[in-house]
Design a protein around this motif. Structure first.
Motif, mmCIF file in Angstrom:
data_model
loop_
_atom_site.group_PDB
_atom_site.id
_atom_site.type_symbol
_atom_site.label_atom_id
_atom_site.label_comp_id
_atom_site.label_asym_id
_atom_site.label_seq_id
_atom_site.Cartn_x
_atom_site.Cartn_y
_atom_site.Cartn_z
ATOM 1 N N ALA A 94 32.273 49.961 25.175
ATOM 2 C CA ALA A 94 33.069 48.756 25.412
ATOM 3 C C ALA A 94 32.899 48.242 26.838
ATOM 4 O O ALA A 94 32.976 47.032 27.082
ATOM 5 C CB ALA A 94 34.544 49.044 25.134
ATOM 6 N N LEU A 95 32.646 49.161 27.772
ATOM 7 C CA LEU A 95 32.503 48.749 29.176
ATOM 8 C C LEU A 95 31.262 47.900 29.408
ATOM 9 O O LEU A 95 31.172 47.188 30.414
ATOM 10 C CB LEU A 95 32.467 49.984 30.082
ATOM 11 N N THR A 96 30.304 47.983 28.489
ATOM 12 C CA THR A 96 29.107 47.140 28.597
ATOM 13 C C THR A 96 29.091 46.034 27.545
ATOM 14 O O THR A 96 28.115 45.295 27.455
ATOM 15 C CB THR A 96 27.829 47.991 28.440
ATOM 16 N N SER A 97 30.175 45.936 26.761
ATOM 17 C CA SER A 97 30.215 44.898 25.716
ATOM 18 C C SER A 97 31.518 44.118 25.807
ATOM 19 O O SER A 97 31.662 43.214 26.641
ATOM 20 C CB SER A 97 30.017 45.527 24.333
ATOM 21 N N GLY A 98 32.509 44.456 24.991
ATOM 22 C CA GLY A 98 33.721 43.657 24.913
ATOM 23 C C GLY A 98 34.498 43.562 26.209
ATOM 24 O O GLY A 98 34.959 42.481 26.600
ATOM 25 N N GLY B 95 26.981 35.158 26.402
ATOM 26 C CA GLY B 95 26.203 35.490 25.214
ATOM 27 C C GLY B 95 25.039 36.412 25.528
ATOM 28 O O GLY B 95 24.753 37.356 24.778
ATOM 29 N N PHE B 96 24.373 36.182 26.667
ATOM 30 C CA PHE B 96 23.249 37.027 27.042
ATOM 31 C C PHE B 96 23.687 38.455 27.364
ATOM 32 O O PHE B 96 22.896 39.398 27.240
ATOM 33 C CB PHE B 96 22.509 36.428 28.241
ATOM 34 N N LEU B 97 24.944 38.619 27.783
ATOM 35 C CA LEU B 97 25.432 39.964 28.088
ATOM 36 C C LEU B 97 25.427 40.869 26.862
ATOM 37 O O LEU B 97 25.376 42.093 26.992
ATOM 38 C CB LEU B 97 26.858 39.889 28.660
ATOM 39 N N THR B 98 25.487 40.282 25.673
ATOM 40 C CA THR B 98 25.481 41.100 24.460
ATOM 41 C C THR B 98 24.175 41.868 24.297
ATOM 42 O O THR B 98 24.125 42.878 23.590
ATOM 43 C CB THR B 98 25.711 40.235 23.205
ATOM 44 N N ALA C 112 24.816 42.520 35.193
ATOM 45 C CA ALA C 112 24.132 42.609 33.900
ATOM 46 C C ALA C 112 23.071 43.710 33.907
ATOM 47 O O ALA C 112 22.934 44.463 32.931
ATOM 48 C CB ALA C 112 23.506 41.269 33.549
ATOM 49 N N LEU C 113 22.317 43.815 35.003
ATOM 50 C CA LEU C 113 21.307 44.874 35.105
ATOM 51 C C LEU C 113 21.967 46.251 35.102
ATOM 52 O O LEU C 113 21.460 47.190 34.476
ATOM 53 C CB LEU C 113 20.476 44.685 36.373
#
Length: 429
Positions: free
Chosen positions: A44-48, A65-68, A126-127
């Motif tokens: 979840a820490l890298t998504s929602g 959107g790109f973060l998904t 993001a990276l």
């Protein structure tokens, strides 16, 4: 398959078989709760949760959107699983060494995410999210291999249950609780640092966890680590039927759950708050109870009987959604249906993960488990997702949920046809 103990005698060296609920206190089983928590924490820490932070920081919808894409590593982890089979850090054994290393790298990397602001430093954040997802997927590879190698035959379902429980609890902590902490108490940066600290604490369970009773030798070369897992698996009798069973076993459950939230809101007439409360509370608790009960019951039922019994319950429980589709909306009826469906799904998941463990040969368990678990997602991703809207549009919600029971039957029929092979897995030394 894992070479640990005989199912018929329940003996590995000295000692009596573990029965019922007592299995959860076992030396090999108990640490899997915390290790499962560590496995689920980064997702979840890298998504929602990250998307929520970016939304609050007024990041554009396109960038969010790109973060998904940060989670791509979870679907591709089988590509570097052979490296985990072939190589190992020089500490804590072949599997725990990888788990411990990735946990500490994750602790540092998750905490580092808290140092950046998505409003002005989104690219760096993001990276970091991509890097955290890669480390998390690698931890999953090593953890799945470790649990496959360390558990005795009659502990597999209990171990799977604790893995599910720990993972689900971590999703609550890094999802809903993290949002509350960030919004009301700590702020986003400090919350991410806290989550990094929780990962570091979870690594203590890796130090406590024991080594497998029988250590399997790693592949001698990287080429062997890539090719031999496939060669070994497809050299088995009925290999293709086993792969088909993995795709079909939870297919009816996947169809029923693909648009369940949409159905409850749009088809059954409940409001968003009611659905959120019931799914988060009753759904989570019922899944955990189902997985724990499944682990306890499997020590008595054995693998085949558990797969068949729990598979039938999975299928029949879908009719609860049919009942909601043909009756007026009532909060209590939704709570019962969601609880029963998740309870049965938890039972099925415990048995299914135990099956995947039983199918892995200890020397290549990282690669084989990664491949088999990826295959298990095929039905959910490529069949249930695209076809559910088509079926609902063609037949309506009530008929659709009856169809999900029918969709579950081929998997159960294949399981019955392969009952001898499954029992051989259960009885293998």
């Amino acid at each position: 398959m894992t070479q640990v103990r005989g199912a018929d005698t329940g003996v590995a060296g000295a000692g009596a078989p573990t029965q019922g609920w007592r299995v959860y206190g076992g030396r090999r089983v108990a640490p899997l709760l915390v290790l499962g928590f560590a496995s689920g924490l980064p997702l979840a820490l890298t998504s929602g949760t990250l998307q929520a932070w970016a939304t609050v920081a007024q990041v554009s919808l396109q960038s969010i959107g790109f973060l998904t894409l940060a989670g791509t590593a979870y679907t591709l982890k089988f590509l570097w699983a052979p490296l985990v089979d072939r190589y190992a850090p020089p500490w804590l054994g072949r599997r725990r060494g990888w788990v411990f290393l990735t946990q500490w790298l994750l602790a540092a990397s998750i905490a580092a995410m808290g140092l950046f602001d998505p409003g002005s430093e989104l690219r760096v954040l993001a990276l970091l999210a991509v890097w955290v997802a890669f480390l998390s997927a690698t931890q999953d590879i090593a953890f799945d291999a470790y649990s496959t190698d360390v558990l005795r035959q009659d502990e597999r379902a209990a171990g799977a249950a604790l893995k599910v429980m720990g993972y689900r609890l971590a999703m609550v902590v890094s999802g809903g609780l993290a949002l509350i902490l960030a919004d009301q108490w700590l702020g986003w940066g400090a919350m991410y640092m806290l989550m990094g600290g929780l990962m570091a604490l979870a690594s203590l369970a890796t130090l406590w966890a024991p080594e497998p009773e029988r250590a399997a030798l790693p592949p001698r070369t990287l080429r062997e680590a890539v090719a031999e897992p496939l060669k070994e698996f497809f050299g088995r009798r009925g290999a293709w039927a086993i792969l088909l069973l993995i795709v079909l076993y939870k297919l009816g459950d996947a169809f029923a759950g693909a648009l369940s939230t949409t159905f409850l809101i749009r088809g059954a007439g409940f409001d968003v708050t009611e659905v959120g409360m019931v799914n988060k509370v009753f759904g989570l608790v019922a899944t955990i109870v189902g997985a724990l009960a499944g682990g306890a019951l499997m020590t008595r039922l054995g693998l085949y009987r558990a797969l068949m019994a729990f598979g039938l319950l999975q299928a029949v429980s879908n009719l609860g959604y049919w009942l909601l589709a043909v009756t007026p909306p009532h909060l209590y009826s939704m709570a019962v249906v969601v609880a029963v469906e998740n309870l049965c799904g938890g039972l099925g998941t415990a048995a299914f993960v135990a099956l995947l463990m039983a199918l892995c040969q200890a020397q290549f368990s990282a690669t084989q488990f990664a491949l088999l678990s990826a295959l298990s997602a095929v039905g959910r991703t490529y069949l249930a997702g695209p076809l559910t809207p088509v079926l609902v549009a063609a037949f309506g919600w009530p008929v659709f949920f009856v169809l999900t029971v029918a969709i579950a039957l081929p998997g159960l029929g294949l399981l019955w046809w392969m009952r001898g092979r499954i029992r051989e897995l259960d009885a293998s030394a």
